[in-house]
Every structure is written in C-alpha cells, then in structure tokens.
Design an enzyme around this catalytic site. Structure first.
Site, PDB file in Angstrom:
ATOM      1  N   HIS A 134      41.187  58.483  51.768  1.00  0.00           N
ATOM      2  CA  HIS A 134      39.840  58.512  50.984  1.00  0.00           C
ATOM      3  C   HIS A 134      40.121  59.812  50.023  1.00  0.00           C
ATOM      4  O   HIS A 134      39.696  61.008  50.414  1.00  0.00           O
ATOM      5  CB  HIS A 134      38.673  58.251  51.524  1.00  0.00           C
ATOM      6  CG  HIS A 134      38.388  57.252  52.262  1.00  0.00           C
ATOM      7  ND1 HIS A 134      38.153  55.924  51.531  1.00  0.00           N
ATOM      8  CD2 HIS A 134      38.372  56.776  53.653  1.00  0.00           C
ATOM      9  CE1 HIS A 134      37.977  55.024  52.598  1.00  0.00           C
ATOM     10  NE2 HIS A 134      38.232  55.784  53.770  1.00  0.00           N
ATOM     11  N   GLU A 174      38.289  57.114  63.970  1.00  0.00           N
ATOM     12  CA  GLU A 174      37.779  58.349  63.564  1.00  0.00           C
ATOM     13  C   GLU A 174      37.226  59.266  64.709  1.00  0.00           C
ATOM     14  O   GLU A 174      36.106  59.527  64.929  1.00  0.00           O
ATOM     15  CB  GLU A 174      36.566  58.352  62.719  1.00  0.00           C
ATOM     16  CG  GLU A 174      36.778  57.641  61.471  1.00  0.00           C
ATOM     17  CD  GLU A 174      35.539  57.250  60.423  1.00  0.00           C
ATOM     18  OE1 GLU A 174      34.509  57.527  60.737  1.00  0.00           O
ATOM     19  OE2 GLU A 174      35.938  56.884  59.234  1.00  0.00           O
ATOM     20  N   ASP A 189      41.440  54.799  48.585  1.00  0.00           N
ATOM     21  CA  ASP A 189      40.859  54.919  47.092  1.00  0.00           C
ATOM     22  C   ASP A 189      40.852  56.473  46.731  1.00  0.00           C
ATOM     23  O   ASP A 189      41.192  57.303  47.569  1.00  0.00           O
ATOM     24  CB  ASP A 189      39.368  54.470  47.325  1.00  0.00           C
ATOM     25  CG  ASP A 189      38.453  54.772  48.467  1.00  0.00           C
ATOM     26  OD1 ASP A 189      38.801  56.042  48.829  1.00  0.00           O
ATOM     27  OD2 ASP A 189      37.662  54.139  48.812  1.00  0.00           O
ATOM     28  N   ASN A 202      42.810  55.230  63.960  1.00  0.00           N
ATOM     29  CA  ASN A 202      42.631  55.175  62.304  1.00  0.00           C
ATOM     30  C   ASN A 202      41.859  56.477  62.246  1.00  0.00           C
ATOM     31  O   ASN A 202      40.719  56.729  62.877  1.00  0.00           O
ATOM     32  CB  ASN A 202      42.057  53.938  61.996  1.00  0.00           C
ATOM     33  CG  ASN A 202      41.970  53.969  60.433  1.00  0.00           C
ATOM     34  OD1 ASN A 202      43.112  54.180  59.689  1.00  0.00           O
ATOM     35  ND2 ASN A 202      40.973  53.646  60.164  1.00  0.00           N
ATOM     36  N   GLU A 240      43.073  52.944  54.030  1.00  0.00           N
ATOM     37  CA  GLU A 240      41.672  52.720  53.230  1.00  0.00           C
ATOM     38  C   GLU A 240      41.999  53.635  51.973  1.00  0.00           C
ATOM     39  O   GLU A 240      40.990  54.313  51.566  1.00  0.00           O
ATOM     40  CB  GLU A 240      40.471  53.483  54.190  1.00  0.00           C
ATOM     41  CG  GLU A 240      40.489  52.633  55.347  1.00  0.00           C
ATOM     42  CD  GLU A 240      39.252  53.120  56.249  1.00  0.00           C
ATOM     43  OE1 GLU A 240      38.284  53.820  55.935  1.00  0.00           O
ATOM     44  OE2 GLU A 240      38.913  52.671  57.590  1.00  0.00           O
TER      45      GLU A 240
HETATM   46  C1  XIL Z   1      32.482  51.654  54.954  1.00  0.00           C
HETATM   47  C2  XIL Z   1      32.315  50.373  54.386  1.00  0.00           C
HETATM   48  O1  XIL Z   1      33.086  50.088  53.011  1.00  0.00           O
HETATM   49  C3  XIL Z   1      30.788  50.236  53.737  1.00  0.00           C
HETATM   50  O2  XIL Z   1      30.398  48.808  53.227  1.00  0.00           O
HETATM   51  C4  XIL Z   1      29.830  50.560  55.007  1.00  0.00           C
HETATM   52  O3  XIL Z   1      28.330  50.540  54.283  1.00  0.00           O
HETATM   53  C5  XIL Z   1      30.307  51.920  55.660  1.00  0.00           C
HETATM   54  O4  XIL Z   1      31.704  51.504  56.161  1.00  0.00           O
HETATM   55  N1  XIL Z   1      35.812  54.643  57.185  1.00  0.00           N
HETATM   56  C6  XIL Z   1      36.085  53.357  57.689  1.00  0.00           C
HETATM   57  C7  XIL Z   1      35.304  52.239  57.107  1.00  0.00           C
HETATM   58  O5  XIL Z   1      36.591  53.670  58.847  1.00  0.00           O
HETATM   59  O6  XIL Z   1      34.947  51.407  57.999  1.00  0.00           O
HETATM   60  C8  XIL Z   1      34.232  52.633  56.437  1.00  0.00           C
HETATM   61  O7  XIL Z   1      33.828  51.405  55.424  1.00  0.00           O
HETATM   62  C9  XIL Z   1      34.641  53.597  54.953  1.00  0.00           C
HETATM   63  C10 XIL Z   1      35.048  54.945  55.910  1.00  0.00           C
END
Ligand code: XIL
Length: 314
Positions: A207, A130, A237, A171, A235
């Site tokens: 996401h 990020e 969802d 990422n 990631e």
């Molecule tokens: C999230 C985890 O899933 C949570 O358990 C934690 O509290 C916060 O981080 N982007 C990312 C991940 O790169 O590391 C994050 O994971 C979600 C967003």
C-alpha cells in the site's frame, strides 16, 4: 489494448489479480471488467473470508459470501487467494473478548484455520496477516498475548494439515523497504524453517504513496526469495493526496511501472494483486483521510495512466 493478466503471463508471471468484494458484484459495469478473460487471472476476497464473516460465533460458519467469491473465481478460471486465517483485525468479539488458556486458544486457531483452508483447497492462503508492529516487534493481539509467537507455527501447521497442496503465506505491510520490520519477517521465516514449520511465501501488501515507492523494493524482495520462499505483491495500491492532478496521475503511472518492474525482475515474485482495480471501490478514501485515487481505473471505471504503467512494467 493489452489486458493486465495477459501482460503478466507474457512476462512469465502467474497472474495479475485484484481484490473484490461481494457488494460490488451487482455492478455490471464493474463485473464486465472483473470477468473479462485476460484481465485478472486471480482474485482475493477483500472481506468475505475474514474471521468475523466466516465464524461470527464460535463453531457457527457463514460461507455464503466467501463461496460467492470462490465460485466466481472458478467460473472465470481465476486463481483464488484465501485471505485470511489469523489476523488481529476484523475478529468477532467472541475471539477478542474470550477468556482463553493456551490450550483453548490453540484449538480455536487450529480449528478456524483448518476449516478455511480445508474448504477452499488447492489455493494460496494468507495464513497469518500483519503479525508485526512497524518496529519489528510482535503485535500484541489476543493470539500473541495468549500464545506468544507460537500462534504462527500453530496456524501454519494446521493449514498444512488441512490441505497439503495449499501455498502458505505470511502477509504484511511496511516490509517493502529494508528496516526492522522486513528484518523481523526474515528472522521469522528462518526460525520457522529451522523448526520444520511449513512456510511457502511472503506477501508484500504494498500500500504505497505516489512518489514514495521504496527504492529498495527489488532488493528487499531478493532478500526474501534468498530464503527459498516465493513472494507475491498482494494488495497493491498507490494513493495520493486529493484532488488528483495530471502530474500526480503521471507520477502514479511511473510508480506502478516501478513496482511491476521489480516483481518482473525477481524470479521468485509469482504475481501481483491490486487491492481492487477501481477508485470507485478502493478502501483508501475511507481509511486515509484526504487521500485516494489509488487504483488503475477511476471511479467511472475509465482506465487511468496507472493502467499503462502496469502494462509498461511487465
Ligand atoms: C480492508 C478492506 O479492503 C476494507 O473493505 C475493510 O473495511 C478493511 O480491510 N490490509 C489487509 C486487508 O490485509 O485485509 C485490508 O482490507 C487492507 C489492509
């Protein structure tokens, strides 16, 4: 039923994987699915490799939780994605409130990255996570404010030195559609390549929101692979405003199918990771108020239509 990783491999992809977290591993109904051969070919630790958990004090390393996930991957024959080396979030206070010079923070970034990548060799790593704001400017975190954009080559070079065989990724989220942030990523990768800095891949976090999967996803992926790097959906969802309804769950199935189909269609897209596989442990409800039900299994570990959407996509 077809298992998820088996479906991915049958489509020529390396894996369908999932995030997981240490606290979940005592849930035997959960681990029965996580460990089932053919279900998840890859795992990502959701938290245990983050800076606050691996180096909570400078030079003090806590590996128990990270090792637990790495060992689990090994015993299950799953690929491991290291997540992550350098990120603005979940940093220990010694990093965020330290008094740094260019030289001291360079060493800290090199050392932290090198320790992680050197400990878990032969893996894929989210070396930088990020780095951008949504408008494509650099996020002004402790790394950028002290080192400027050079913190990215510093981290990537240290990662390559620690393990010549690691696959090194940047990422990011909100780069799945065309716009300033995706363009910033393309420009960054081009700049790294022109400087001879090692960069192997771009991770698209993905996401998403039900009904709002970007129509330009595949085209965006192709604009990344055109740079000569591989990509992964890291990631995934797809959340909805609660309560869930049959109609939303059907739309979510379509949306999972759409995302998986895009990866399938792009040869440089090597695999897909869901950000945990059950609503029981998804990060969504605690992060996005009023939203949830984002994963392919419900909170009772029962498959949702989204599961079939993944299979359909492959
Ligand atoms: C999230 C985890 O899933 C949570 O358990 C934690 O509290 C916060 O981080 N982007 C990312 C991940 O790169 O590391 C994050 O994971 C979600 C967003």
């Amino acid at each position: 039923t077809t298992l998820l990783d088996n479906a991915a491999k049958a489509a020529g992809k390396k894996y369908l994987g999932t995030a997981t977290d240490n606290g979940e591993l005592t849930d035997t109904a959960y681990t029965a699915i996580l460990d089932e051969k053919g279900m998840f070919g890859q795992i990502t630790p959701a938290n245990s490799m983050k800076w606050e958990n691996t180096e909570p004090e400078q030079g003090v390393w806590t590996w128990t939780d990270a090792d637990q996930i790495a060992n689990l991957a090994k015993s299950n024959g799953q690929l491991l994605r290291g997540h992550n080396c350098v990120w603005y979030n979940q940093l220990p206070s010694w990093v965020t409130s330290g008094t740094w010079t260019t030289s001291t923070l360079t060493s800290v970034v090199q050392n932290h990255t090198g320790e992680l990548v050197g400990r878990y060799k032969g893996q894929v790593w989210d070396v930088v996570n990020e780095p951008f704001n949504d408008d494509g400017t650099y996020r002004e975190d402790v790394f950028y404010n002290t080192l400027g954009e050079s913190y990215i080559p510093i981290a990537l070079t240290a990662a390559r030195a620690a393990d010549p065989n690691a696959k090194l990724y940047i990422n990011e989220y909100n780069i799945e559609y065309q716009g300033s942030k995706a363009t910033a990523m393309i420009n960054l990768v081009k700049s790294l390549q022109s400087q001879g800095v090692p960069i192997d891949g771009i991770g698209l976090q993905s996401h998403f929101i039900v009904g709002e999967v970007p129509s330009t996803l595949q085209a965006t992926m192709e604009s990344f692979t055109a740079l000569g790097v591989e990509i992964a959906i890291t990631e995934l969802d797809i959340r909805m405003t609660l309560p869930e309804t049959a109609a939303l769950l059907e739309q979510q199935k379509t949306d999972y199918d759409t995302v998986i189909s895009a990866c399938r269609a792009v040869s440089g897209c090597i695999g897909v990771t869901v950000w945990d596989f059950t609503d029981k442990y998804s990060w969504v409800p605690s992060t996005f108020s009023g939203q949830g039900a984002a994963t392919p299994y419900d909170s009772n570990l029962v498959k949702k239509p989204a599961y079939d959407g993944i299979i359909a996509g492959f």
